[in-house]
Design an enzyme around this catalytic site. Structure first.
Site, mmCIF file in Angstrom:
data_model
loop_
_atom_site.group_PDB
_atom_site.id
_atom_site.type_symbol
_atom_site.label_atom_id
_atom_site.label_comp_id
_atom_site.label_asym_id
_atom_site.label_seq_id
_atom_site.Cartn_x
_atom_site.Cartn_y
_atom_site.Cartn_z
ATOM 1 C CB CYS A 1 -0.750 -0.229 1.407
ATOM 2 S SG CYS A 1 -2.412 1.432 0.927
ATOM 3 C CG HIS B 1 -3.318 -3.307 4.329
ATOM 4 N ND1 HIS B 1 -2.656 -2.717 4.892
ATOM 5 C CD2 HIS B 1 -3.459 -2.225 3.591
ATOM 6 C CE1 HIS B 1 -1.834 -1.232 4.682
ATOM 7 N NE2 HIS B 1 -3.092 -0.663 4.025
ATOM 8 C CD GLU C 1 -0.576 -5.330 6.605
ATOM 9 O OE1 GLU C 1 -0.363 -5.868 5.218
ATOM 10 O OE2 GLU C 1 -0.568 -4.206 6.380
#
Ligand code: GLN
Length: 201
Positions: A82, A178, A180
């Site tokens: 991002c 994202h 994560e």
């Protein structure tokens, strides 16, 4: 089992703790990178999501632009998610008007369009197909960018709604979303496995 590779997470701002946790879950050793000296001994570096204009300002303040470019030139792998992907791009579109131009590392031959999917309210979670992964990956998009132009040496790994959202160029990986923020570790696993010492046969 030998210790996993040492990987840095740029820890100036944004979602760096989540990357740290994912990497540690995969057995990597993690260094939070705030100063140029923190890059010593790392095999890879993740540039997390957050706010790219703030991160760019802090990169200047902590004198990190040159050292991160040198790290890449010396063979260090990079992965931007991002805002981190925006920092890697050769050209950034959609910088706030008061900035005019937004600084970036310019290591990844793409033009990145900021906020390509709308404003904060348009954040969403979906599943995307990423080449190299056999099943769809859950992906969180938060004011996500998209790769509007990709240069010749850039491989497109994933598109969503007609926009390119993951790319690779040599030792650089960039994702507009994202990974994560989900429990799916497969992209982190790909990155960590690239950085493991080759097993002696
Ligand atoms: N839109 C943000 C930026 O331009 C990126 C958002 C994010 O990293 N989730 O920096």
């Amino acid at each position: 089992m030998s210790a996993g590779p040492r990987i840095g997470v740029l820890a100036l701002q944004g979602a760096y703790r989540e990357h740290r946790q994912r990497l540690e879950a995969l057995g990597a050793q993690v260094t939070e990178v705030r100063l140029p000296g923190d890059l010593a001994g790392l095999r890879g570096l993740i540039l997390p999501g957050g706010e790219s204009t703030t991160m760019a300002r802090l990169m200047t303040e902590y004198r990190l632009w040159g050292p991160v470019r040198d790290f890449h030139a010396a063979g260090g792998h990079l992965w931007g998610t991002c805002a981190g992907a925006i920092l890697l791009a050769r050209e950034v579109q959609g910088a706030p008007p008061q900035f005019g131009h937004q600084d970036s590392l310019a290591l990844l031959d793409v033009t990145v369009q900021r906020n390509a999917f709308g404003r904060q309210i348009d954040s969403f979670t979906t599943e995307v197909r990423v080449s190299g992964l056999d099943a769809p990956l859950p992906a969180v998009f938060i004011r996500a960018p998209a790769f509007a132009r990709t240069g010749e040496g850039v491989e497109r790994l994933c598109s969503y709604e007609g926009q390119t959202v993951a790319v690779r160029q040599g030792t650089i990986l960039a994702t507009a979303f994202h990974p994560e923020l989900t429990g799916d570790l497969r992209l982190h696993e790909l990155f960590v496995n690239e950085l493991r010492e080759p097993v002696a046969s």
